[in-house]
Design a protein around this motif. Structure first.
Motif, PDB file in Angstrom:
ATOM      1  N   GLN A 149      -8.462 -18.652  78.396  1.00 25.67           N
ATOM      2  CA  GLN A 149      -7.116 -18.090  78.267  1.00 25.67           C
ATOM      3  C   GLN A 149      -6.962 -17.326  76.953  1.00 25.67           C
ATOM      4  OE1 GLN A 149      -3.957 -20.958  78.404  1.00 25.67           O
ATOM      5  NE2 GLN A 149      -2.331 -19.424  78.422  1.00 25.67           N
ATOM      6  N   VAL A 150      -6.416 -16.125  77.038  1.00 25.07           N
ATOM      7  CA  VAL A 150      -6.084 -15.346  75.857  1.00 25.07           C
ATOM      8  C   VAL A 150      -4.739 -15.828  75.328  1.00 25.07           C
ATOM      9  CG1 VAL A 150      -5.621 -13.029  74.977  1.00 25.07           C
ATOM     10  CG2 VAL A 150      -7.359 -13.379  76.752  1.00 25.07           C
ATOM     11  N   ASP A 151      -4.637 -15.990  74.023  1.00 29.24           N
ATOM     12  CA  ASP A 151      -3.392 -16.453  73.421  1.00 29.24           C
ATOM     13  C   ASP A 151      -2.286 -15.438  73.725  1.00 29.24           C
ATOM     14  OD1 ASP A 151      -1.243 -17.027  71.664  1.00 29.24           O
ATOM     15  OD2 ASP A 151      -2.607 -18.000  70.260  1.00 29.24           O
ATOM     16  N   PRO A 152      -1.267 -15.816  74.512  1.00 28.62           N
ATOM     17  CA  PRO A 152      -0.247 -14.838  74.912  1.00 28.62           C
ATOM     18  C   PRO A 152       0.605 -14.339  73.755  1.00 28.62           C
ATOM     19  CG  PRO A 152       0.392 -17.053  75.582  1.00 28.62           C
ATOM     20  CD  PRO A 152      -1.010 -17.154  75.066  1.00 28.62           C
ATOM     21  N   ALA A 153       0.730 -15.123  72.697  1.00 32.02           N
ATOM     22  CA  ALA A 153       1.574 -14.733  71.572  1.00 32.02           C
ATOM     23  C   ALA A 153       0.885 -13.758  70.633  1.00 32.02           C
ATOM     24  CB  ALA A 153       2.018 -15.979  70.800  1.00 32.02           C
ATOM     25  N   THR A 154      -0.433 -13.866  70.520  1.00 34.88           N
ATOM     26  CA  THR A 154      -1.163 -13.065  69.529  1.00 34.88           C
ATOM     27  C   THR A 154      -2.231 -12.162  70.132  1.00 34.88           C
ATOM     28  OG1 THR A 154      -2.779 -14.841  69.244  1.00 34.88           O
ATOM     29  CG2 THR A 154      -0.846 -14.874  67.788  1.00 34.88           C
TER      30      THR A 154
END
Length: 391
Positions: free
Chosen positions: A126-131
């Motif tokens: 998962q790619v960090d959605p915030a950054t």
């Protein structure tokens, strides 16, 4: 004799600049830097009898243990290939000059850029959605090795995985995997330079050391990749400390380190209670240390020696443990690689060459001095920057 040898090495004009290769094909595999940019390496092709021999060197650059720290890296070469230099100088073990690098000068030599913050060990889907941060160091390592296999390393006769500092720790972590990736090679060995970060349970600063690696393991989800021989006995955060890993590594491994590792002393060792005054100045200028502060540093050296693996005359393990007050770049800086320091009248290059080709074992620990030594190199050598990101 040692002075003459150093002068010879210092007079070599190491000006080989090697272009960068961006591994665009890795994007489809999700093998990317922290910012999602493609990984990269510098490759200088071997020649003559070295055409089927390979050195893979892993760059260092510290770790990021939380999203905020990792995000700072996306505007730097340790987090994004967009900021990497287009060329880099090859010297030391990467040198093509025989006098500087007599055993490996004709080999295929690869400098792998570091941009993941986890010692080439993370793999979070998962790619960090915030950054928009990507934690994919393990994928980067595998993608680079796979690309090099297609460029000829699948025919390797001899191969070395090496690295310095965070890259030296990455070498330890990936050593057995690397051996499995080149199954047809007759001789595969690993060399860790300044990658032996110690737990030092009896030295001040223990919580800082433990918290740092616990944060790296948690953020990059390393617990599922760290050896079960360690995680079954300890908290996974402790399983980045090499002293809990090296005894279970099957591939021959050479540990090159100072028992007075300057980065560890400056960034992982705290002053003893009541002795905080001037501690930072002391660790950067040893002549300013009080007797109590110097005793703290001496004790760290004792702890370092205690943490080293029991060798039991195992020639597959090599040791060059010196007393210089320095950290890293011993493999890729010619005056250190084949100049100063020496142990048992051998330079690092000579010791590693004899160990690698099994001409003779090398397991030497310099415990004669109980304080760090100043180990000057060539007069014209540039001063090394010592920062938390220079590991």
């Amino acid at each position: 004799m040692l002075k003459a040898k150093c002068l010879d090495v210092c007079s070599i004009n190491e000006n080989k600049q090697v272009n960068i290769t961006y591994l665009e094909i890795a994007l489809s595999k999700g093998a990317v830097c922290l910012d999602g940019s493609p990984p990269a390496y510098h490759f200088d092709k071997g020649s003559d009898d070295g055409i089927n021999n390979w050195i893979i060197y892993l760059e260092g650059g510290g770790w990021c243990e939380n999203a905020s720290e990792c995000y700072k890296r996306v505007h730097m070469d340790i987090g994004s290939s967009f900021y990497m230099n287009k060329t880099t100088k090859f010297e030391g073990i990467l040198s093509e000059t025989e006098i500087a690098n007599p055993d490996f000068f004709s080999w295929n030599r690869v400098f792998v850029r570091y941009c993941d913050g986890s010692s080439f060990s993370g793999d979070v889907e998962q790619v960090d959605p915030a950054t928009n941060l990507h934690y994919r160091g393990r994928r980067v390592f595998k993608a680079v090795i796979d690309d090099l296999l297609h460029k000829g390393m699948m025919n390797a006769t001899n191969a070395i995985l090496a690295g310095s500092s965070a890259g030296g720790l990455a070498t330890i972590l990936n050593c057995d995997d690397f051996r499995a990736m080149v199954p047809n090679a007759k001789r595969v060995k690993c060399i860790s330079d300044a990658g032996y970060f110690i737990h030092a349970k009896d030295s001040p600063g223990l919580k800082k050391r433990e918290d740092r690696f616990a944060g790296v393991v948690s953020l990059h989800k390393l617990d599922k990749f760290l050896p079960k021989s360690c995680t079954s006995k300890r908290n996974p955060g402790l399983c980045l400390f090499p002293e809990y890993l090296v005894n279970n590594i099957q591939t021959p491994l050479f540990l090159l380190n100072s028992l007075f590792d300057s980065w560890q002393i400056q960034n992982s060792l705290d002053p003893c209670p009541g002795d905080e005054h001037g501690w930072e100045n002391c660790t950067h200028h040893l002549n300013l240390c009080s007797s109590n502060q110097l005793e703290n540093i001496k004790n760290f050296g004792v702890e370092f020696v205690k943490s080293l693996p029991q060798l039991d005359n195992a020639s597959s393990r090599g040791l060059f443990i010196n007393s210089c007050y320095r950290h890293g770049r011993n493999l890729v800086f010619t005056p250190r690689w084949n100049g100063v320091p020496t142990l048992a009248n051998k330079t690092i290059a000579e010791a590693i060459g004899e160990w690698y080709f099994e001409r003779s074992p090398f397991q030497v620990i310099d415990t004669i001095p109980d304080v760090p030594k100043n180990c000057p190199v060539c007069p014209q050598a540039p001063a090394m920057r010592l920062t938390a990101l220079n590991v």
